[in-house]
Design an enzyme around this catalytic site. Structure first.
Site, PDB file in Angstrom:
ATOM      1  N   ASP A  13      75.043  -1.478 -26.159  1.00 48.81           N
ATOM      2  CA  ASP A  13      74.613  -0.972 -27.288  1.00 48.81           C
ATOM      3  C   ASP A  13      74.338  -1.852 -28.567  1.00 48.81           C
ATOM      4  OD1 ASP A  13      73.320   0.913 -28.950  1.00 48.81           O
ATOM      5  OD2 ASP A  13      75.340   2.238 -29.259  1.00 48.81           O
ATOM      6  N   GLU A  33      73.199  11.175 -25.147  1.00 45.82           N
ATOM      7  CA  GLU A  33      73.889  11.595 -26.358  1.00 45.82           C
ATOM      8  C   GLU A  33      73.548  12.816 -26.625  1.00 45.82           C
ATOM      9  OE1 GLU A  33      73.365   8.106 -28.997  1.00 45.82           O
ATOM     10  OE2 GLU A  33      75.108   7.367 -27.915  1.00 45.82           O
ATOM     11  N   GLU A  92      73.400  -2.025 -37.434  1.00 41.93           N
ATOM     12  CA  GLU A  92      74.727  -0.965 -37.158  1.00 41.93           C
ATOM     13  C   GLU A  92      75.635  -1.768 -36.750  1.00 41.93           C
ATOM     14  OE1 GLU A  92      73.537   1.576 -33.821  1.00 41.93           O
ATOM     15  OE2 GLU A  92      75.484   2.638 -34.096  1.00 41.93           O
TER      16      GLU A  92
HETATM   17  C1  GCV Z   1      69.742   7.294 -32.520  1.00 41.93           C
HETATM   18  C2  GCV Z   1      73.726   4.071 -30.744  1.00 41.93           C
HETATM   19  C3  GCV Z   1      73.882   4.756 -32.171  1.00 41.93           C
HETATM   20  C4  GCV Z   1      73.268   6.062 -32.342  1.00 41.93           C
HETATM   21  C5  GCV Z   1      71.718   5.813 -31.837  1.00 41.93           C
HETATM   22  C6  GCV Z   1      71.768   5.465 -30.497  1.00 41.93           C
HETATM   23  C7  GCV Z   1      70.481   5.344 -29.699  1.00 41.93           C
HETATM   24  O1  GCV Z   1      74.601   4.994 -29.948  1.00 41.93           O
HETATM   25  O2  GCV Z   1      75.119   4.685 -32.436  1.00 41.93           O
HETATM   26  O3  GCV Z   1      73.178   6.394 -33.702  1.00 41.93           O
HETATM   27  O4  GCV Z   1      71.207   7.234 -31.920  1.00 41.93           O
HETATM   28  O5  GCV Z   1      72.426   4.268 -30.331  1.00 41.93           O
HETATM   29  O6  GCV Z   1      69.914   4.111 -29.568  1.00 41.93           O
HETATM   30  O7  GCV Z   1      69.807   6.216 -29.254  1.00 41.93           O
END
Ligand code: GCV
Length: 651
Positions: free
Chosen positions: A337, A258, A365
């Site tokens: 996720d 990411e 989340e």
């Molecule tokens: C910290 C998901 C979340 C992101 C997070 C990522 C991760 O994609 O939406 O906010 O980033 O996981 O675990 O690194």
């Protein structure tokens, strides 16, 4: 004045302890943890430390044979002894004893943790925001400065230590500009301030680091892990950190994920990247926790061959055995996720020569933002008891870190934390149970969600007349949330970016790649070998066979593994479309029921807690209604099949 909630150290309970007398055998080396234990007894609990053993109710004894964990031995009605090989275990034994004392009587207990590393990861940013945080701003930082809130951090450290947490990562794995410099002289003194507070409670601190730090610091033009100057740079950095903080835990790293930099930029693999950092930390006994959350975040939805679920296994399985002893892979429990429902990540059990940590998410989340009540222990219990089929007669996920890691003490469980600066720590008061519960299952994965909930309720609220009400709400909450959100394991369907509330097509044509493929005939992701992405083959044979075959695939994961017609009949005899309608109507009814039940607790709870949950329940109802109506309308429009009970669908 801000009054910070005492969480499970409710004032109600102190009285019993205040009257007690404690004795610490003089041969125990007085490190900062022991000093803190004394301080906890005298200052926090306001009990007495006595100098004569015979006067004590509780005696602490150092016993090298009691390792790991501790033994609480009941001598008679008046006296117990707590034995352990290390001061940290004496401290944990102390809390265990007190918490159990509150929960009434017990006999001798030998407690050994299931997991060596029991960690909370903070996704706190230096500016005070928290990525995926739902309880206010960071308890550590504001405006690119440390808050230095000794009192709050200490309360938090106590909460974590009382359930046996022993590692904490202080900053977000997405390491932004200013956070990159947390490992510089400019900030390390303040990191030490936090490390000292947590250290006294037996918790080691770690920092998330930016893999490109040598470049970001302006020192080098490369971060190539095979470059000698880069290696030297990290060694110098490690020396600097450990000079100041000798018990520093190490680095947590999100690389090539990411947008975070990583070894791929130099044509190197993740073992080369992780080992380079590990070698800088090894002389200081530090560890590198390296995340496997690596996938193509620039997918093209037109391309049906790329499957995000495959990514961790595809990237890491071939590296098994290539990581140094002080590297541990941190692997999300599922392949996507932290969804409400997804299968267990197939790397577990398959990896044989690599240290492993299972990663969970306490912060809600995708599971309701701490607005919706969601007691996550239900999910974690189920996940931890999943049989990977990589062992005889079984290999449950909970046993994977210890049995499949070459250095078991570098393995365990971690979870993204859920606290912020809200007075009650977690936004929704009831979300405290998830933090408490994570610590408890990290220690003992066989504790049931019911047991943990009973403990937490007793510690937090004391004796409740309507205990059954709050239990009924919390124990059904995870299933309720699943009922009104994405069905049968398909996942996502959430509002992009913020991940709360419905947006059925929100990610359908997006680069992150998590699709449901709904059309007029059906929905679901075909991950079979026969006709789909082949993800099922990543599992051990028995699980592969189970998931590959439509007739044996468990219903709750059906749409994760298969694309089926709306008229496909589930094991309970319902069609998929009717299941969607039923669960969404029922989910909303459940929340209405919670709202109807909650007032029974009005006279029993502190008004602030009562109101807090009531207010969140009202918001939860709105959310559930929105999910119900959008989902039912969408799938009615797609399928043209009416609800067999003719309930209201906004066609
Ligand atoms: C910290 C998901 C979340 C992101 C997070 C990522 C991760 O994609 O939406 O906010 O980033 O996981 O675990 O690194």
């Amino acid at each position: 004045m801000v009054t910070i909630d005492n969480a499970w150290f409710s004032k109600l309970q102190y009285a019993k302890i205040t009257k007690m007398r404690f004795y610490i055998k003089p041969n125990i080396f007085e490190d900062s943890i022991l000093l803190n234990l004394k301080n906890e007894i005298e200052t926090f609990f306001q009990a007495k430390l006595v100098t004569v053993e015979s006067e004590a109710n509780v005696v602490f004894v150092l016993d090298k044979s009691i390792y790991p964990g501790y033994l609480v031995k009941k001598m008679n009605q008046e006296k117990v002894i707590i034995l352990a090989a290390e001061t940290v275990s004496l401290l944990q034994g102390f809390y265990y004893y007190l918490l159990n004392l509150i929960n009434n009587d017990f006999n001798d207990v030998r407690q050994t943790p299931n997991q060596a590393i029991r960690m909370i990861d903070h996704w706190d940013n230096f500016d005070g925001t928290i990525e995926r945080g739902y309880a206010g701003r960071s308890i550590f930082y504001e405006n690119n400065q440390f808050l230095d809130d000794y009192n709050r951090v200490k309360m938090y450290a106590r909460m974590l230590a009382s359930v046996g947490i022993n590692y904490i990562a202080l900053n977000n794995v997405n390491v932004h500009h200013e956070e990159t410099f947390l490992i510089s002289a400019k900030h390390l003194a303040k990191v030490k301030f936090l490390a000292d507070i947590f250290g006294k409670f037996g918790i080691k601190v770690m920092l998330s680091v930016n893999f490109a730090s040598p470049i970001r610091f302006g020192d080098l033009k490369t971060a190539d892990p095979l470059d000698e100057q880069v290696q030297q740079w990290w060694q110098t950095r490690a020396n600097l950190i450990y000079d100041l903080i000798p018990d520093f835990g190490g680095f947590l790293v999100k690389a090539d994920s990411e947008g975070e930099p990583g070894p791929f930029a130099y044509g190197r693999d993740h073992a080369q990247g992780a080992n380079m950092l590990a070698r800088a930390l090894a002389p200081h006994h530090g560890i590198v926790i390296w995340r496997t959350f690596v996938y193509n975040a620039h997918q093209d939805w037109r391309d049906r061959t790329t499957d995000r679920a495959r990514a961790a296994y595809d990237n890491f399985m071939a590296l098994d055995g290539k990581f140094d002893d002080n590297v541990t892979l941190q692997i999300k429990f599922g392949p996507i996720d932290f969804q409400t429902r997804e299968p267990v990540q197939p790397l577990f059990g398959a990896l044989e020569k690599t240290n492993q940590i299972i990663e969970f998410q306490v912060t809600q989340e995708y599971t309701g933002h701490q607005i919706d009540i969601n007691y996550l222990l239900q999910q974690w219990y189920e996940v931890l008891h999943f049989d990977t089929k990589h062992g005889q007669p079984e290999l449950l996920l909970k046993d994977v870190p210890q049995t499949k890691s070459p250095v078991p003490q570098n393995s365990g469980v971690a979870a993204v934390g859920n606290v912020g600066r809200d007075d009650n720590w977690t936004g929704n008061k009831l979300a405290q149970a998830n933090l408490y519960g994570f610590g408890r299952i990290a220690w003992d994965a066989d504790l049931t969600p019911e047991q943990i909930l009973s403990e937490w309720l007793q510690l937090t609220f004391g004796k409740l007349e309507h205990l059954d009400v709050i239990k009924e709400i919390m124990l059904s909450s995870n299933a309720t949330y699943e009922a009104y959100t994405a069905p049968l394991g398909v996942g996502f369907m959430v509002t992009p970016q913020n991940h709360y509330g419905p947006s059925i097509d929100g990610y359908e044509f997006d680069r992150w790649g998590t699709y449901h493929f709904a059309d007029r005939n059906g929905l679901g992701v075909d991950r079979t070998v026969k006709t789909g992405t082949g993800y099922t083959r990543q599992y051990a044979d028995a699980n592969y066979a189970k998931y590959e075959d439509l007739t044996t695939c468990p219903d709750e994961l059906l749409l994760f593994f298969h694309h089926v017609d709306y008229t496909h009949v589930l094991h309970d005899g319902k069609t998929v479309i009717q299941h969607i309608y039923d669960t969404h109507f029922e989910g909303v009814e459940k929340v209405k029921q919670y709202l109807a039940l909650w007032p029974q607790l009005e006279d029993e709870l502190a008004p602030i807690d009562y109101q807090n949950v009531l207010e969140h329940l009202n918001r939860q109802l709105k959310n559930a209604v929105e999910w119900r109506d959008q989902m039912n309308t969408f799938f009615y429009r797609m399928s043209g099949i009416p609800d067999n009970q003719e309930r209201k669908i906004y066609a």
